[in-house]
Design a protein around this motif. Structure first.
Motif, PDB file in Angstrom:
ATOM      1  N   GLU A 258     -66.024  22.138-106.424  1.00  0.00           N
ATOM      2  CA  GLU A 258     -65.512  21.330-107.526  1.00  0.00           C
ATOM      3  C   GLU A 258     -66.580  21.031-108.598  1.00  0.00           C
ATOM      4  OE1 GLU A 258     -65.627  20.461-104.348  1.00  0.00           O
ATOM      5  OE2 GLU A 258     -66.086  18.331-104.040  1.00  0.00           O
ATOM      6  N   ASP A 259     -67.848  21.319-108.286  1.00  0.00           N
ATOM      7  CA  ASP A 259     -68.903  21.078-109.270  1.00  0.00           C
ATOM      8  C   ASP A 259     -69.182  22.301-110.141  1.00  0.00           C
ATOM      9  OD1 ASP A 259     -69.194  18.494-108.356  1.00  0.00           O
ATOM     10  OD2 ASP A 259     -70.703  19.052-106.863  1.00  0.00           O
ATOM     11  N   ALA A 260     -68.509  23.406-109.839  1.00  0.00           N
ATOM     12  CA  ALA A 260     -68.813  24.667-110.526  1.00  0.00           C
ATOM     13  C   ALA A 260     -68.684  24.530-112.044  1.00  0.00           C
ATOM     14  CB  ALA A 260     -67.901  25.784-110.010  1.00  0.00           C
ATOM     15  N   ASP A 261     -67.613  23.879-112.520  1.00  0.00           N
ATOM     16  CA  ASP A 261     -67.405  23.759-113.967  1.00  0.00           C
ATOM     17  C   ASP A 261     -68.550  23.004-114.634  1.00  0.00           C
ATOM     18  OD1 ASP A 261     -65.108  25.186-113.890  1.00  0.00           O
ATOM     19  OD2 ASP A 261     -63.757  23.445-113.902  1.00  0.00           O
ATOM     20  N   SER A 262     -68.942  21.920-114.025  1.00  0.00           N
ATOM     21  CA  SER A 262     -70.016  21.106-114.585  1.00  0.00           C
ATOM     22  C   SER A 262     -71.325  21.892-114.611  1.00  0.00           C
ATOM     23  CB  SER A 262     -70.160  19.817-113.768  1.00  0.00           C
ATOM     24  OG  SER A 262     -71.224  19.062-114.249  1.00  0.00           O
ATOM     25  N   VAL A 263     -71.598  22.644-113.550  1.00  0.00           N
ATOM     26  CA  VAL A 263     -72.811  23.466-113.509  1.00  0.00           C
ATOM     27  C   VAL A 263     -72.755  24.529-114.610  1.00  0.00           C
ATOM     28  CG1 VAL A 263     -74.156  25.091-112.111  1.00  0.00           C
ATOM     29  CG2 VAL A 263     -73.156  23.051-111.036  1.00  0.00           C
ATOM     30  N   CYS A 264     -71.558  25.127-114.787  1.00  0.00           N
ATOM     31  CA  CYS A 264     -71.369  26.157-115.820  1.00  0.00           C
ATOM     32  C   CYS A 264     -71.667  25.601-117.217  1.00  0.00           C
ATOM     33  CB  CYS A 264     -69.939  26.690-115.791  1.00  0.00           C
ATOM     34  SG  CYS A 264     -69.699  27.965-114.533  1.00  0.00           S
ATOM     35  N   ILE A 265     -71.169  24.386-117.473  1.00  0.00           N
ATOM     36  CA  ILE A 265     -71.376  23.786-118.796  1.00  0.00           C
ATOM     37  C   ILE A 265     -72.872  23.690-119.104  1.00  0.00           C
ATOM     38  CG2 ILE A 265     -71.140  21.610-120.092  1.00  0.00           C
ATOM     39  CD1 ILE A 265     -68.343  21.337-118.694  1.00  0.00           C
ATOM     40  N   THR A 266     -73.641  23.330-118.076  1.00  0.00           N
ATOM     41  CA  THR A 266     -75.092  23.252-118.276  1.00  0.00           C
ATOM     42  C   THR A 266     -75.706  24.653-118.417  1.00  0.00           C
ATOM     43  OG1 THR A 266     -75.171  21.198-117.018  1.00  0.00           O
ATOM     44  CG2 THR A 266     -77.258  22.377-117.303  1.00  0.00           C
ATOM     45  N   LEU A 267     -75.278  25.556-117.557  1.00  0.00           N
ATOM     46  CA  LEU A 267     -75.815  26.921-117.576  1.00  0.00           C
ATOM     47  C   LEU A 267     -75.617  27.572-118.942  1.00  0.00           C
ATOM     48  CD1 LEU A 267     -77.024  29.382-116.076  1.00  0.00           C
ATOM     49  CD2 LEU A 267     -74.672  30.015-115.466  1.00  0.00           C
ATOM     50  N   ASP A 268     -74.508  27.239-119.589  1.00  0.00           N
ATOM     51  CA  ASP A 268     -74.167  27.785-120.909  1.00  0.00           C
ATOM     52  C   ASP A 268     -75.308  27.569-121.905  1.00  0.00           C
ATOM     53  OD1 ASP A 268     -72.470  29.110-122.593  1.00  0.00           O
ATOM     54  OD2 ASP A 268     -71.175  27.395-123.033  1.00  0.00           O
TER      55      ASP A 268
ATOM     56  N   SER B  46     -80.138  15.335-113.891  1.00  0.00           N
ATOM     57  CA  SER B  46     -79.597  14.120-114.512  1.00  0.00           C
ATOM     58  C   SER B  46     -78.121  13.945-114.193  1.00  0.00           C
ATOM     59  CB  SER B  46     -79.826  14.143-116.022  1.00  0.00           C
ATOM     60  OG  SER B  46     -78.856  14.967-116.638  1.00  0.00           O
ATOM     61  N   LYS B  47     -77.456  15.040-113.857  1.00  0.00           N
ATOM     62  CA  LYS B  47     -76.056  14.933-113.459  1.00  0.00           C
ATOM     63  C   LYS B  47     -75.915  14.496-111.993  1.00  0.00           C
ATOM     64  CE  LYS B  47     -73.708  18.090-116.692  1.00  0.00           C
ATOM     65  NZ  LYS B  47     -73.029  19.414-116.868  1.00  0.00           N
ATOM     66  N   GLY B  48     -77.078  14.395-111.299  1.00  0.00           N
ATOM     67  CA  GLY B  48     -77.075  13.856-109.944  1.00  0.00           C
ATOM     68  C   GLY B  48     -76.777  14.870-108.846  1.00  0.00           C
ATOM     69  N   PHE B  49     -76.916  16.178-109.130  1.00  0.00           N
ATOM     70  CA  PHE B  49     -76.672  17.175-108.086  1.00  0.00           C
ATOM     71  C   PHE B  49     -77.854  17.249-107.123  1.00  0.00           C
ATOM     72  CE2 PHE B  49     -73.930  19.039-111.555  1.00  0.00           C
ATOM     73  CZ  PHE B  49     -72.731  18.736-110.928  1.00  0.00           C
ATOM     74  N   ASP B  50     -77.572  17.843-105.975  1.00  0.00           N
ATOM     75  CA  ASP B  50     -78.577  18.001-104.919  1.00  0.00           C
ATOM     76  C   ASP B  50     -79.774  18.819-105.417  1.00  0.00           C
ATOM     77  OD1 ASP B  50     -79.836  18.428-102.399  1.00  0.00           O
ATOM     78  OD2 ASP B  50     -78.745  20.338-102.244  1.00  0.00           O
ATOM     79  N   PRO B  51     -80.983  18.240-105.353  1.00  0.00           N
ATOM     80  CA  PRO B  51     -82.182  18.926-105.880  1.00  0.00           C
ATOM     81  C   PRO B  51     -82.420  20.299-105.257  1.00  0.00           C
ATOM     82  CG  PRO B  51     -82.665  16.624-105.464  1.00  0.00           C
ATOM     83  CD  PRO B  51     -81.293  16.878-104.906  1.00  0.00           C
ATOM     84  N   ASP B  52     -82.124  20.460-103.969  1.00  0.00           N
ATOM     85  CA  ASP B  52     -82.341  21.761-103.321  1.00  0.00           C
ATOM     86  C   ASP B  52     -81.440  22.823-103.942  1.00  0.00           C
ATOM     87  OD1 ASP B  52     -84.183  20.629-101.731  1.00  0.00           O
ATOM     88  OD2 ASP B  52     -82.916  20.562 -99.913  1.00  0.00           O
ATOM     89  N   SER B  53     -80.152  22.455-104.141  1.00  0.00           N
ATOM     90  CA  SER B  53     -79.202  23.391-104.754  1.00  0.00           C
ATOM     91  C   SER B  53     -79.693  23.780-106.146  1.00  0.00           C
ATOM     92  CB  SER B  53     -77.811  22.759-104.868  1.00  0.00           C
ATOM     93  OG  SER B  53     -77.352  22.379-103.593  1.00  0.00           O
ATOM     94  N   ILE B  54     -80.129  22.771-106.907  1.00  0.00           N
ATOM     95  CA  ILE B  54     -80.604  23.028-108.261  1.00  0.00           C
ATOM     96  C   ILE B  54     -81.793  23.980-108.228  1.00  0.00           C
ATOM     97  CG2 ILE B  54     -81.651  21.964-110.316  1.00  0.00           C
ATOM     98  CD1 ILE B  54     -80.055  19.413-109.647  1.00  0.00           C
ATOM     99  N   GLU B  55     -82.739  23.715-107.311  1.00  0.00           N
ATOM    100  CA  GLU B  55     -83.939  24.544-107.201  1.00  0.00           C
ATOM    101  C   GLU B  55     -83.564  25.993-106.927  1.00  0.00           C
ATOM    102  OE1 GLU B  55     -87.389  25.089-108.104  1.00  0.00           O
ATOM    103  OE2 GLU B  55     -86.923  22.944-107.903  1.00  0.00           O
ATOM    104  N   ARG B  56     -82.679  26.161-105.943  1.00  0.00           N
ATOM    105  CA  ARG B  56     -82.231  27.515-105.592  1.00  0.00           C
ATOM    106  C   ARG B  56     -81.569  28.198-106.795  1.00  0.00           C
ATOM    107  NH1 ARG B  56     -81.107  25.906-100.323  1.00  0.00           N
ATOM    108  NH2 ARG B  56     -79.221  24.880-101.068  1.00  0.00           N
ATOM    109  N   PHE B  57     -80.669  27.437-107.443  1.00  0.00           N
ATOM    110  CA  PHE B  57     -79.900  27.999-108.556  1.00  0.00           C
ATOM    111  C   PHE B  57     -80.815  28.428-109.701  1.00  0.00           C
ATOM    112  CE2 PHE B  57     -77.082  27.370-112.360  1.00  0.00           C
ATOM    113  CZ  PHE B  57     -76.200  28.389-112.067  1.00  0.00           C
ATOM    114  N   VAL B  58     -81.736  27.536-110.066  1.00  0.00           N
ATOM    115  CA  VAL B  58     -82.622  27.827-111.188  1.00  0.00           C
ATOM    116  C   VAL B  58     -83.556  28.984-110.847  1.00  0.00           C
ATOM    117  CG1 VAL B  58     -84.494  26.904-112.621  1.00  0.00           C
ATOM    118  CG2 VAL B  58     -82.449  25.527-112.188  1.00  0.00           C
TER     119      VAL B  58
END
Lengths: 412, 412
Positions: B191-201, B217-229
């Motif tokens: 359910e967070d995919a859309d919000s992540v996409c908006i940032t990725l854009d 700043s959107k409060g997502f899990d830091p590990d997920s963010i690290e992996r994604f980035v």
């Protein structure tokens, strides 16, 4: 969600759109060949401009667009419903043109001969033939008071109608100045002329007795009414008849000269007649007014007139102006009924290919695209069914890329 | 009264309109030759349809049309501002097309290859290049889930761009399914995919660090963010790289096959590249997404994608659909700067006549109207001044009817 289009508006199928595009193209081509130039103005227009435009009953039919953001909040708090909208959808192309000319006239020729072919909007009660979103094809001449402008507009409009295949029509002409003079001759006050005109407009429908009755019910002086109805009742009421009662000789001369010129130019393909009871609804007309009546359809398919005071409202200096508008929807509905007016578009071919062969299929199709409109279809299991559908849809033929390079023609 | 057009809308001068008409004609001709058929839908759309359409940020930009008559009175009395409007102006051509297809599909071919070339409206903050009323040129294929549809759309759009003289462009492609799979691989909830996409854009604008910061700043899990980035930071991030982290092999295969086909068809005239950070704003996309970037202009001039669930909202049965839209205003502004792309319209002649000779002047003009666009001018006192004006306005030559039958050419 709602499947149908908004009440009073139309979705157009591909073959309807092809016809509409063809007709608009022909009209535009005719207008351009006669030295008119096309401009485009926005559908959105300032609500105050629209409200002050003397558009007659059209003023009650304006679609209003709500303010947005803080301005809406403010307007809602204010409690005045009239403050809720800042923009409206234009109800014709004449008001936007007047604003446009006032704004850009230094960049435009004199006289400015202009085409507008575009959508307008009116919140009509949806009933047969009354659309809320429809297309008008206008030509106007701005910056000249010569009656030759009227001749050019009528001649050009007639050429456009003939070009799209409308053959049986009649031009009716009158002049607001003659109407006013006759009304004044009968004894009405000048300020009552508009009200008298509104009733006179119904002469064809309700007859002389009906006109008399309605004028009486409006409380006008019975003697004036009697005189007016008896003048208007003269049959035939020719322009020479009008001359006897009309003090504005210039107006009568102008109508006579326009009629003589148009008659010469028509070469018998259509008629132009003086119509004493032609009024036209808009308040902004100041001189000549005219309409085209389809003899097959029995109703007005084009209308226009002179509006010498409209542009002055924007710049404080009056600029003479006259225009003629084809009601495109009427034309389209008359012609959609005739099979032989279908547009001479390119023939259509189908290229049928196997799913994995899209590149070579497009390359094959490209080879035919100079002469045909070529559509691609993935090869289905039931080829016969596809053939039947393509034939029904009017395709000229097809090519099956993995069978042979031969063009199979459906209608030999 | 106000002279200028409503904020965010444009008046177009004759030469601008001629260019716009020429460009639209070329695009339409190209689309038709590739087997697409044009339809027309109303500018007015049901407000509920618009509100429920998943148009992303465009939903906040809808122009709302107020109710009329008793319904307005009722709504005003009710006090709920949301009840004041029943109609809106469409913000794109995809929602009206979906409604149209749902309503008329029995009368349409399968797959239905459709053109729309028309105005849309968005209440943008008026700023440079952001119009509130503008034209889009769309092609869509409805009723087929084959990736060959994407190939056809990209190939046809590229053909249209080349036909109007846009030569330096690049197609960027991605797939929402790949994006979702990568986001899920990194550990985000579905359910967070859309919000992540908006940032990725924003990756191109704010860089990997900016993306990281915003996601934190959107409060997502830091590990997920690290992996994604760290995945998104791989350079170059090819489609083969994506394959390592994406569980949706079908999506990767589909993008790969579209790219290979388009590359073959492009014959080196343009490039197609996989862009890991291409998102596109609309919520309704379900699969492939693509954009055309002008290399001269440095911004997006066309965009589209697959929206397999939109028509289902109308009829409860999902119909696969994919579309590509050219942002006409960008094209027009790029090409209006180039002198050599001016339309090859007919040459213009002036017929100059004495006021009383309008009939013979029109007859003379008619003799030239096959080959020229011919405008009439009443003979002024200062003929030299008129000549100068005509030359400046680009007239090819003129005829003075009462002097000689000879054509005077301005630019020999």
């Amino acid at each position: 969600m709602k499947l149908t289009s908004v009440k009073g508006t139309n979705d157009y199928l591909p073959r309807e759109t092809a016809l509409r595009d063809f007709l608009q193209g022909k009209i535009l081509e005719t207008y351009r060949s006669c030295g008119f130039e096309r401009i485009t103005t926005p559908i959105l227009e300032d609500i105050e401009n629209l409200d002050k435009s003397e558009g007659g009953e059209n003023l009650g039919l304006i679609f209003k667009v709500m303010k947005r953001g803080d301005k809406l909040t403010e307007a809602l708090a204010g409690g005045n419903p009239k403050e809720l909208a800042d923009i409206g959808l234009r109800y014709d192309l004449t008001l936007p043109l007047s604003r446009y000319y006032a704004c850009h006239r230094n960049a435009l020729g004199t006289p400015f001969k202009v085409i507008q072919l575009d959508r307008v909007f009116r919140a009509e009660r949806p009933q047969k033939g009354r659309l809320r979103e429809f297309v008008q094809c206008d030509i106007d001449i701005l910056g000249s008071s010569s009656a030759n402008c009227e001749v050019e507009l009528i001649d050009t409009t007639a050429k456009a109608l003939l070009a799209v295949g409308i053959e049986h029509f009649k031009v009716r002409i009158n002049d607001r100045r003659i109407l006013k003079s006759l009304i004044s001759f009968a004894g009405f006050a000048e300020e009552d002329a508009d009200s008298v005109c509104i009733t006179l407009d119904k002469l064809d429908k309700i007859g002389a007795d009906g006109v008399k009755e309605e004028l009486l019910s409006k409380g006008f002086d019975p003697d004036s009414i009697e005189r007016f109805v008896s003048i208007m009742g003269i049959t035939p009421f020719t322009l020479e008849e009008a001359r006897k009662y009309c003090s504005d000789t210039e107006a009568v001369d102008s109508v006579a000269s326009i009629m003589a010129s148009v008659e010469a130019l028509s070469e018998g393909r259509y008629e132009i007649v003086y119509d004493r009871s032609l009024v036209r609804g808009q308040g902004y007309y100041t001189g000549t007014i005219f309409e085209v009546e389809s003899l097959d359809f029995g109703s007005s398919i084009a209308g226009g007139g002179r509006y010498d005071n409209m542009i002055g409202k924007f710049i404080g200096e009056n600029i003479p102006a006259v225009g003629f508008s084809i009601g495109f929807e009427r034309i389209a509905s008359i012609l959609s009924a005739k099979a032989d007016t279908l547009p001479s578009v390119k023939k259509r071919l189908a290229v049928i290919y196997s799913e994995s062969q899209v590149v070579s299929a497009i390359q094959t199709a490209d080879g035919y695209r100079k002469d045909y409109d070529v559509a691609l279809f993935e090869k289905p299991k039931k080829l016969g069914k596809l053939f039947a559908k393509l034939e029904e849809a009017g395709y000229y033929g097809c090519l099956i890329t993995d069978e042979s390079a031969e063009l199979k023609v459906f209608h030999a």
